[in-house]
Write a protein that holds these residues in place. Structure first.
Motif, PDB file in Angstrom:
ATOM      1  N   PRO A  79       0.816  -1.220   0.000  1.00 58.98           N
ATOM      2  CA  PRO A  79       0.000   0.000   0.000  1.00 58.98           C
ATOM      3  C   PRO A  79       0.848   1.268   0.000  1.00 58.98           C
ATOM      4  O   PRO A  79       0.491   2.266  -0.617  1.00 58.98           O
ATOM      5  N   TYR A  80       1.973   1.230   0.673  1.00 62.42           N
ATOM      6  CA  TYR A  80       2.873   2.386   0.700  1.00 62.42           C
ATOM      7  C   TYR A  80       3.381   2.678  -0.701  1.00 62.42           C
ATOM      8  O   TYR A  80       3.387   3.827  -1.158  1.00 62.42           O
ATOM      9  N   ARG A  82       2.001   1.845  -3.575  1.00 69.74           N
ATOM     10  CA  ARG A  82       0.890   2.349  -4.401  1.00 69.74           C
ATOM     11  C   ARG A  82       0.620   3.830  -4.114  1.00 69.74           C
ATOM     12  O   ARG A  82       0.387   4.611  -5.032  1.00 69.74           O
ATOM     13  N   SER A  83       0.654   4.203  -2.851  1.00 74.10           N
ATOM     14  CA  SER A  83       0.397   5.607  -2.510  1.00 74.10           C
ATOM     15  C   SER A  83       1.498   6.512  -3.070  1.00 74.10           C
ATOM     16  O   SER A  83       1.214   7.632  -3.502  1.00 74.10           O
ATOM     17  N   GLN A  84       2.730   6.029  -3.078  1.00 72.71           N
ATOM     18  CA  GLN A  84       3.824   6.817  -3.636  1.00 72.71           C
ATOM     19  C   GLN A  84       3.672   6.982  -5.151  1.00 72.71           C
ATOM     20  O   GLN A  84       3.929   8.062  -5.699  1.00 72.71           O
ATOM     21  N   ARG A  86       0.818   7.022  -6.822  1.00 74.16           N
ATOM     22  CA  ARG A  86      -0.270   7.998  -7.022  1.00 74.16           C
ATOM     23  C   ARG A  86       0.220   9.418  -6.762  1.00 74.16           C
ATOM     24  O   ARG A  86      -0.056  10.337  -7.529  1.00 74.16           O
ATOM     25  N   ARG A  87       0.963   9.589  -5.689  1.00 77.10           N
ATOM     26  CA  ARG A  87       1.462  10.922  -5.336  1.00 77.10           C
ATOM     27  C   ARG A  87       2.437  11.443  -6.399  1.00 77.10           C
ATOM     28  O   ARG A  87       2.397  12.617  -6.753  1.00 77.10           O
TER      29      ARG A  87
END
Length: 92
Positions: A79-80, A82-84, A86-87
């Motif tokens: 999840p980390y 994936r969030s990176q 997206r960001r």
């Protein structure tokens, strides 16, 4: 200055000690980054006027994502990561 190994996804966030998660960084950058996220550190480098390459960071994140797909596990890193991604897409 001799390069050090920096974990793109920090070990504290579940990042593995795999070649796909490691990049060379000068000792100063590695120390100053601390536990900041890869995209947060990229943005800080840009703010300071230091060389920063969002395309290269995206490639490292993609390579790590592919390695996790092959090797499995890394429950905390997924999840980390994936969030990176997206960001990074939002900031670019």
């Amino acid at each position: 200055m001799a390069p050090t190994v920096d974990h793109v996804v920090p070990r504290a966030k579940g990042g593995p000690s795999w070649a796909e998660n490691e990049v060379a960084a000068c000792r100063r950058c590695n120390a100053e980054r601390g536990q900041r996220s890869p995209v947060e550190w990229l943005e800080e480098c840009v703010r300071r006027g230091w060389p920063a390459d969002p395309t290269a960071l995206g490639a490292v994140l993609d390579r790590l994502d592919a390695a996790i797909d092959v090797h499995g596990g890394q429950r905390r890193a997924r999840p980390y990561l994936r969030s990176q991604r997206r960001r990074l897409q939002r900031s670019g």
